[in-house]
Motif scaffolding. Structure first.
Motif, short mmCIF file in Angstrom:
data_model
loop_
_atom_site.label_atom_id
_atom_site.label_comp_id
_atom_site.label_asym_id
_atom_site.label_seq_id
_atom_site.Cartn_x
_atom_site.Cartn_y
_atom_site.Cartn_z
N MET A 240 0.85 -1.19 0.00
CA MET A 240 0.00 0.00 0.00
C MET A 240 0.89 1.24 0.00
SD MET A 240 -3.09 1.02 2.65
CE MET A 240 -4.08 -0.36 2.11
N PRO A 241 0.62 2.23 -0.88
CA PRO A 241 1.42 3.45 -0.87
C PRO A 241 1.27 4.19 0.46
CG PRO A 241 -0.11 3.41 -2.74
CD PRO A 241 -0.45 2.26 -1.87
N GLU A 242 2.23 5.05 0.74
CA GLU A 242 2.15 5.85 1.96
C GLU A 242 2.76 7.22 1.68
OE1 GLU A 242 6.12 4.23 4.26
OE2 GLU A 242 4.28 3.03 4.41
N VAL A 243 2.40 8.18 2.52
CA VAL A 243 2.91 9.54 2.40
C VAL A 243 3.22 10.05 3.80
CG1 VAL A 243 0.57 10.54 2.42
CG2 VAL A 243 2.46 11.84 1.44
N THR B 250 3.05 9.03 9.25
CA THR B 250 2.90 8.33 7.97
C THR B 250 1.45 7.89 7.77
OG1 THR B 250 5.17 7.53 8.10
CG2 THR B 250 3.69 6.38 6.59
N GLU C 275 -1.09 5.77 5.25
CA GLU C 275 -1.22 4.81 4.15
C GLU C 275 -2.47 5.14 3.35
OE1 GLU C 275 0.75 0.77 6.02
OE2 GLU C 275 -1.38 1.14 6.36
N TYR C 276 -2.44 4.78 2.07
CA TYR C 276 -3.62 5.04 1.24
C TYR C 276 -3.65 4.06 0.07
CZ TYR C 276 -0.40 7.57 -1.92
OH TYR C 276 0.63 7.90 -2.76
N GLU C 277 -4.83 3.90 -0.47
CA GLU C 277 -5.03 3.14 -1.70
C GLU C 277 -5.25 4.13 -2.83
OE1 GLU C 277 -8.28 0.07 -3.76
OE2 GLU C 277 -8.58 0.79 -1.71
N ASP C 278 -4.72 3.84 -4.01
CA ASP C 278 -4.91 4.69 -5.18
C ASP C 278 -5.12 3.78 -6.37
OD1 ASP C 278 -4.83 6.50 -7.27
OD2 ASP C 278 -3.04 7.56 -6.55
N LEU D 101 -0.22 15.09 -2.29
CA LEU D 101 -0.42 14.29 -3.49
C LEU D 101 -0.78 15.14 -4.70
CD1 LEU D 101 -0.32 12.00 -1.38
CD2 LEU D 101 -2.14 10.87 -2.67
#
Length: 283
Positions: free
Chosen positions: A1-4, A10, A12-15, A85
């Motif tokens: 899962m991507p993270e920023v 931190t 996490e997110y889904e794209d 983002l």
């Protein structure tokens, strides 16, 4: 899962990616982005769906010890997420968490082109209803959140009105809800973060002032509410639709507050119609 990496920690997110219009979907307390899994499965062919896991108890990494995780602090994190983002003109959807009035009142709605508000905290109903008041009492007691969520390891406890029984009309799949609760069950840092949010709600008078600021949101809005909601009064949905200058309002049958769980296909249908209509310039 991507993270920023954001100022608080931190995220996490889904794209789902793609070139379609950007749809950002937000969840509520002690959940993660999987709340929207069935809606995303329906909409991802037409929209780029971005689903962050907010630090509301369902996250897996504790935030920094000094992070502001009050209601306003989390709203500011949402705005920071959109900025990091570089997401612009997004359709921002939320269920359970009622951060729209905080975002607008705090002047953080510049990147939001459309709002989709589905059964959620509104006006002064923070944290909402009987489950919300139970959560506040637990957060005020030493070790209270640990005790409360340990009891939720027992599946029958999850269907009580004071816990999750009034959140969804049908039980959430056991593996999904176990994923939501894993951080609270296993991490004192996650429980600390959740406690900050639960106890970080301003006075009712300030909440109502924030709600009034929604009159200034001059972009399209969809207010979709569960007809049988026992936690977020359906009257709140009607009142929100009256406040928002360019809104449409629908009520969804056979559902409690977590419409993405109880009626994902019906909710996705209304969201798609709204997003496609407003993309063509129709109110």
């Amino acid at each position: 899962m991507p993270e920023v990496e954001l100022s608080a920690g931190t995220i996490e997110y889904e794209d789902t990616g793609g070139n379609g219009p950007v749809l950002v979907l937000l969840h509520g307390v002690a959940m993660d982005g999987s709340l929207w899994r069935n809606v995303v499965a329906d909409l991802r062919s037409d929209f780029r769906c971005v689903v962050p896991t907010l630090p509301l108890g369902g996250h897996r990494r504790p935030m920094k010890a000094d992070a502001d995780l009050s209601l306003l602090g989390v709203a500011r994190l949402v705005a920071e997420f959109l900025e990091r983002l570089d997401l612009r003109d997004v359709a921002l959807a939320m269920n359970d968490w009622g951060g729209a009035q905080a975002l607008v009142a705090d002047g953080r709605a510049q990147r939001i082109g459309r709002l989709i508000i589905t059964s959620c905290e509104a006006f002064d109903n923070f944290p909402p209803g009987l489950p919300g008041s139970t959560l506040v009492r637990s957060a005020k007691m030493p070790g209270g959140l640990n005790t409360a969520f340990t009891l939720l390891r027992l599946r029958p406890m999850r269907r009580l009105p004071m816990t999750w029984g009034w959140m969804s009309k049908r039980p959430v799949e056991p593996e999904v809800i176990a994923g939501w609760f894993q951080g609270v069950w296993s991490s004192a840092g996650i429980r600390r973060d959740l406690r900050k949010y639960v106890l970080g709600v301003p006075p009712k008078s300030e909440l109502l002032q924030w709600a009034e600021k929604l009159r200034e949101f001059d972009r399209p809005a969809l207010v979709a509410w569960a007809e049988e909601d026992k936690v977020m009064p359906p009257e709140h949905g009607r009142r929100l639709a009256e406040l928002l200058p360019k809104s449409r309002h629908v009520e969804i049958a056979d559902s409690y507050a977590l419409i993405p769980e109880d009626q994902p296909a019906e909710l996705a249908k209304h969201m798609r119609e709204f997003l496609l209509d407003t993309a063509r310039g129709n109110a």
